[in-house]
Design a protein around this motif. Structure first.
Motif, PDB file in Angstrom:
ATOM      1  N   ASP A  78      -0.472 -97.879 -33.400  1.00 30.25           N
ATOM      2  CA  ASP A  78       0.648 -97.897 -34.300  1.00 30.25           C
ATOM      3  C   ASP A  78       0.903 -97.022 -35.213  1.00 30.25           C
ATOM      4  O   ASP A  78       1.951 -96.814 -35.802  1.00 30.25           O
ATOM      5  CB  ASP A  78       0.384 -99.415 -34.940  1.00 30.25           C
ATOM      6  N   HIS A  79      -0.154 -96.238 -35.474  1.00 35.06           N
ATOM      7  CA  HIS A  79       0.280 -95.070 -36.549  1.00 35.06           C
ATOM      8  C   HIS A  79      -0.026 -93.644 -35.949  1.00 35.06           C
ATOM      9  O   HIS A  79      -0.249 -92.861 -36.756  1.00 35.06           O
ATOM     10  CB  HIS A  79      -1.126 -95.246 -37.668  1.00 35.06           C
ATOM     11  N   TYR A  85      -1.178 -92.694 -43.633  1.00 37.62           N
ATOM     12  CA  TYR A  85      -2.325 -93.604 -42.835  1.00 37.62           C
ATOM     13  C   TYR A  85      -3.414 -92.863 -42.570  1.00 37.62           C
ATOM     14  O   TYR A  85      -4.562 -93.540 -43.227  1.00 37.62           O
ATOM     15  CB  TYR A  85      -1.504 -94.218 -41.586  1.00 37.62           C
ATOM     16  N   LYS A 142      -2.986-101.544 -45.288  1.00 37.32           N
ATOM     17  CA  LYS A 142      -2.580-102.569 -44.542  1.00 37.32           C
ATOM     18  C   LYS A 142      -1.485-103.077 -44.859  1.00 37.32           C
ATOM     19  O   LYS A 142      -0.464-103.373 -44.067  1.00 37.32           O
ATOM     20  CB  LYS A 142      -3.808-103.676 -44.828  1.00 37.32           C
ATOM     21  N   VAL A 143      -0.953-103.316 -45.991  1.00 35.23           N
ATOM     22  CA  VAL A 143       0.333-103.921 -46.369  1.00 35.23           C
ATOM     23  C   VAL A 143       1.474-102.970 -46.363  1.00 35.23           C
ATOM     24  O   VAL A 143       2.684-103.391 -46.018  1.00 35.23           O
ATOM     25  CB  VAL A 143       0.463-104.701 -47.813  1.00 35.23           C
ATOM     26  N   ARG A 144       1.272-101.626 -46.398  1.00 36.80           N
ATOM     27  CA  ARG A 144       2.368-100.911 -46.182  1.00 36.80           C
ATOM     28  C   ARG A 144       3.129-100.621 -44.860  1.00 36.80           C
ATOM     29  O   ARG A 144       4.266-100.502 -44.537  1.00 36.80           O
ATOM     30  CB  ARG A 144       1.662 -99.409 -46.841  1.00 36.80           C
ATOM     31  N   GLY A 145       2.177-101.178 -44.093  1.00 40.47           N
ATOM     32  CA  GLY A 145       2.639-101.342 -42.600  1.00 40.47           C
ATOM     33  C   GLY A 145       3.033 -99.986 -41.918  1.00 40.47           C
ATOM     34  O   GLY A 145       2.529 -98.883 -42.288  1.00 40.47           O
ATOM     35  N   VAL A 146       3.767-100.174 -40.793  1.00 39.63           N
ATOM     36  CA  VAL A 146       3.985 -98.669 -39.921  1.00 39.63           C
ATOM     37  C   VAL A 146       5.585 -98.446 -40.371  1.00 39.63           C
ATOM     38  O   VAL A 146       6.474 -99.049 -40.159  1.00 39.63           O
ATOM     39  CB  VAL A 146       4.032 -99.093 -38.423  1.00 39.63           C
TER      40      VAL A 146
END
Length: 160
Positions: A78-79, A85, A142-146
């Protein structure tokens, strides 16, 4: 794979709670209280605690390595192309390795690392400071997302 993802996440966070909590308890409660007892009793207590605590440290390091590697492999797809990230997680991993080294040194017997054990309070303070940074970095990552503007696939033109 979803159940394995959940188990791995719970294992990773639960291990952090136990090891960071145990280290905080040692630094903030046990060591100050133990300093009030006679030296012979203090040394007996220190040896007994270290003998028992090392099992948690060694098992915890193993669980961190397994669950951390699994979590990273699952998130990597995902990253792709998300440099921020990777910088965050790379920093988190390096700090975590330092923490694991210090934790193992505190419960170990190596003569080369005796100075870390002699300065147990300082070593624990360093560990807890680094652990706070690791938790902060991991929480943010984790909370910043993609990000939506990160290219998910990188292709190379063969003619270039």
């Amino acid at each position: 794979m979803e159940i394995l993802d959940v188990i791995s996440r719970i294992t990773h966070v639960g291990t952090a709670i136990v090891l960071i909590g145990g280290s905080a308890f040692t630094a903030l409660v046990l060591m100050p209280a133990a300093s009030q007892i006679p030296d012979e009793s203090h040394q007996t207590l220190r040896a007994a605690v270290a003998e028992r605590w090392k099992r948690f440290v060694h098992a915890g390091i193993l669980l961190f390595l397994i669950s951390g590697f699994y979590n990273y492999v699952r998130a990597i797809e995902d990253h792709r192309g998300d440099g921020i990230y990777h910088a965050l997680i790379g920093t988190k991993m390096l700090l975590a390795f330092v923490i694991m080294f210090l934790a193992a040194a505190l419960v170990g017997r190596s003569a080369a690392l005796q100075k870390l054990r002699q300065q147990r309070g300082r070593t624990l303070t360093i560990m807890l400071t680094l652990a706070a940074a690791v938790v902060a970095i991991g929480g943010y990552a984790k909370v910043r997302g993609v990000p939506v503007d990160v290219p998910q696939e990188i292709t190379v033109d063969a003619e270039e």
